[in-house]
Design a protein around this motif. Sequence first.
Motif, PDB file in Angstrom:
ATOM      1  N   SER A  30     -12.469  10.731   1.244  1.00  0.00           N
ATOM      2  CA  SER A  30     -10.795  10.786   1.292  1.00  0.00           C
ATOM      3  C   SER A  30     -10.810   9.269   2.064  1.00  0.00           C
ATOM      4  O   SER A  30     -11.484   8.885   2.833  1.00  0.00           O
ATOM      5  CB  SER A  30     -10.443  11.707   1.982  1.00  0.00           C
ATOM      6  N   ILE A  31      -9.515   8.572   1.885  1.00  0.00           N
ATOM      7  CA  ILE A  31      -8.844   7.454   2.578  1.00  0.00           C
ATOM      8  C   ILE A  31      -7.797   8.027   3.355  1.00  0.00           C
ATOM      9  O   ILE A  31      -6.749   8.465   2.743  1.00  0.00           O
ATOM     10  CB  ILE A  31      -8.700   6.424   1.810  1.00  0.00           C
ATOM     11  N   ASN A  32      -7.736   7.683   4.783  1.00  0.00           N
ATOM     12  CA  ASN A  32      -6.481   8.183   5.337  1.00  0.00           C
ATOM     13  C   ASN A  32      -5.944   6.897   5.408  1.00  0.00           C
ATOM     14  O   ASN A  32      -5.097   6.622   4.302  1.00  0.00           O
ATOM     15  CB  ASN A  32      -7.054   8.303   6.761  1.00  0.00           C
ATOM     16  N   ALA A  33      -5.525   6.022   6.383  1.00  0.00           N
ATOM     17  CA  ALA A  33      -4.673   5.040   6.358  1.00  0.00           C
ATOM     18  C   ALA A  33      -5.462   3.874   5.791  1.00  0.00           C
ATOM     19  O   ALA A  33      -6.615   3.444   5.909  1.00  0.00           O
ATOM     20  CB  ALA A  33      -4.254   4.636   7.922  1.00  0.00           C
ATOM     21  N   MET A  34      -4.637   2.913   5.136  1.00  0.00           N
ATOM     22  CA  MET A  34      -5.020   1.628   4.714  1.00  0.00           C
ATOM     23  C   MET A  34      -3.964   0.662   5.181  1.00  0.00           C
ATOM     24  O   MET A  34      -2.874   0.791   5.289  1.00  0.00           O
ATOM     25  CB  MET A  34      -5.122   1.541   3.093  1.00  0.00           C
ATOM     26  N   ILE A  69       4.471  -2.980   1.826  1.00  0.00           N
ATOM     27  CA  ILE A  69       3.061  -2.599   1.636  1.00  0.00           C
ATOM     28  C   ILE A  69       3.214  -1.213   0.746  1.00  0.00           C
ATOM     29  O   ILE A  69       4.149  -0.680   0.699  1.00  0.00           O
ATOM     30  CB  ILE A  69       2.157  -2.023   3.112  1.00  0.00           C
ATOM     31  N   SER A  70       2.145  -1.024  -0.255  1.00  0.00           N
ATOM     32  CA  SER A  70       2.162   0.086  -0.849  1.00  0.00           C
ATOM     33  C   SER A  70       1.016   0.517  -1.514  1.00  0.00           C
ATOM     34  O   SER A  70      -0.205  -0.233  -1.193  1.00  0.00           O
ATOM     35  CB  SER A  70       3.131  -0.170  -2.361  1.00  0.00           C
ATOM     36  N   ARG A  71       0.721   1.646  -1.878  1.00  0.00           N
ATOM     37  CA  ARG A  71      -0.548   2.091  -2.343  1.00  0.00           C
ATOM     38  C   ARG A  71      -0.560   3.129  -3.464  1.00  0.00           C
ATOM     39  O   ARG A  71       0.334   3.840  -3.709  1.00  0.00           O
ATOM     40  CB  ARG A  71      -0.958   2.910  -0.814  1.00  0.00           C
ATOM     41  N   ASP A  72      -1.664   3.046  -4.209  1.00  0.00           N
ATOM     42  CA  ASP A  72      -2.023   3.779  -5.176  1.00  0.00           C
ATOM     43  C   ASP A  72      -3.227   4.689  -4.949  1.00  0.00           C
ATOM     44  O   ASP A  72      -4.148   4.339  -5.137  1.00  0.00           O
ATOM     45  CB  ASP A  72      -2.143   2.887  -6.469  1.00  0.00           C
ATOM     46  N   THR A  77      -6.239   1.899  -4.004  1.00  0.00           N
ATOM     47  CA  THR A  77      -5.993   0.390  -3.784  1.00  0.00           C
ATOM     48  C   THR A  77      -4.684   0.381  -3.040  1.00  0.00           C
ATOM     49  O   THR A  77      -3.449   1.357  -2.959  1.00  0.00           O
ATOM     50  CB  THR A  77      -5.496   0.003  -5.451  1.00  0.00           C
ATOM     51  N   VAL A  78      -4.667  -0.680  -2.233  1.00  0.00           N
ATOM     52  CA  VAL A  78      -3.484  -1.033  -1.605  1.00  0.00           C
ATOM     53  C   VAL A  78      -2.911  -2.474  -1.695  1.00  0.00           C
ATOM     54  O   VAL A  78      -3.829  -3.242  -2.134  1.00  0.00           O
ATOM     55  CB  VAL A  78      -3.794  -0.893  -0.030  1.00  0.00           C
ATOM     56  N   TYR A  79      -1.599  -2.490  -1.617  1.00  0.00           N
ATOM     57  CA  TYR A  79      -0.969  -3.923  -2.164  1.00  0.00           C
ATOM     58  C   TYR A  79      -0.132  -4.361  -0.915  1.00  0.00           C
ATOM     59  O   TYR A  79       0.283  -3.607   0.090  1.00  0.00           O
ATOM     60  CB  TYR A  79      -0.010  -3.875  -3.292  1.00  0.00           C
ATOM     61  N   LEU A  80      -0.021  -5.597  -0.909  1.00  0.00           N
ATOM     62  CA  LEU A  80       0.889  -6.334   0.017  1.00  0.00           C
ATOM     63  C   LEU A  80       1.957  -7.178  -0.592  1.00  0.00           C
ATOM     64  O   LEU A  80       1.185  -8.265  -1.032  1.00  0.00           O
ATOM     65  CB  LEU A  80       0.121  -6.836   1.271  1.00  0.00           C
ATOM     66  N   LEU A  81       3.095  -6.943  -0.781  1.00  0.00           N
ATOM     67  CA  LEU A  81       3.857  -7.844  -1.325  1.00  0.00           C
ATOM     68  C   LEU A  81       4.656  -8.868  -0.274  1.00  0.00           C
ATOM     69  O   LEU A  81       5.177  -8.162   0.689  1.00  0.00           O
ATOM     70  CB  LEU A  81       4.794  -7.312  -2.153  1.00  0.00           C
ATOM     71  N   MET A  82       4.206 -10.213  -0.382  1.00  0.00           N
ATOM     72  CA  MET A  82       4.862 -11.049   0.909  1.00  0.00           C
ATOM     73  C   MET A  82       6.080 -11.845   0.288  1.00  0.00           C
ATOM     74  O   MET A  82       5.549 -12.729  -0.731  1.00  0.00           O
ATOM     75  CB  MET A  82       3.774 -11.740   1.363  1.00  0.00           C
ATOM     76  N   ASN A  83       7.152 -11.779   0.708  1.00  0.00           N
ATOM     77  CA  ASN A  83       8.095 -12.566   0.298  1.00  0.00           C
ATOM     78  C   ASN A  83       8.588 -13.497   1.280  1.00  0.00           C
ATOM     79  O   ASN A  83       8.342 -13.103   2.462  1.00  0.00           O
ATOM     80  CB  ASN A  83       9.317 -11.710  -0.383  1.00  0.00           C
TER      81      ASN A  83
END
Length: 121
Positions: A30-34, A69-72, A77-83
């Motif tokens: 299991s994965i808790n926080a990312m 930040i979002s996560r699937d 998988t975790v994402y970071l959208l930087m604008n």
Amino acid sequence: QVQLVESGGGLVQAGGSLRLSCAASGSIFSINAMGWYRQAPGKQRELVASITSGGSTNYLDSVKGRFTISRDNAKNTVYLLMNSLKPEDTAVYYCNAKASVVAGSDPGDYWGQGTQVTVSS
């Protein structure tokens, strides 16, 4: 063990955008926080954003409103959208996962290799 592979860094002009991705693989129960951390030259590593398995998020004050930040969970998988990137966002960005490899075990800290983000003025 758990491996984290990051992608998406690069060079961008101020005001531009980048999206970082980090995929976890290996013997994962299991994965808790990312989350995403960054470290600029001569500075300490700092937490940029984190997300729990339930979707709760936390952001560094200086990136609020610009980064998302979002996560699937199905893909680990975790994402970071930087604008609206700024030169002060320039740093090596590291993915982090707090993951358990065995049922009932305490989660350990796992890190990606880092990806360079450079924002030119």
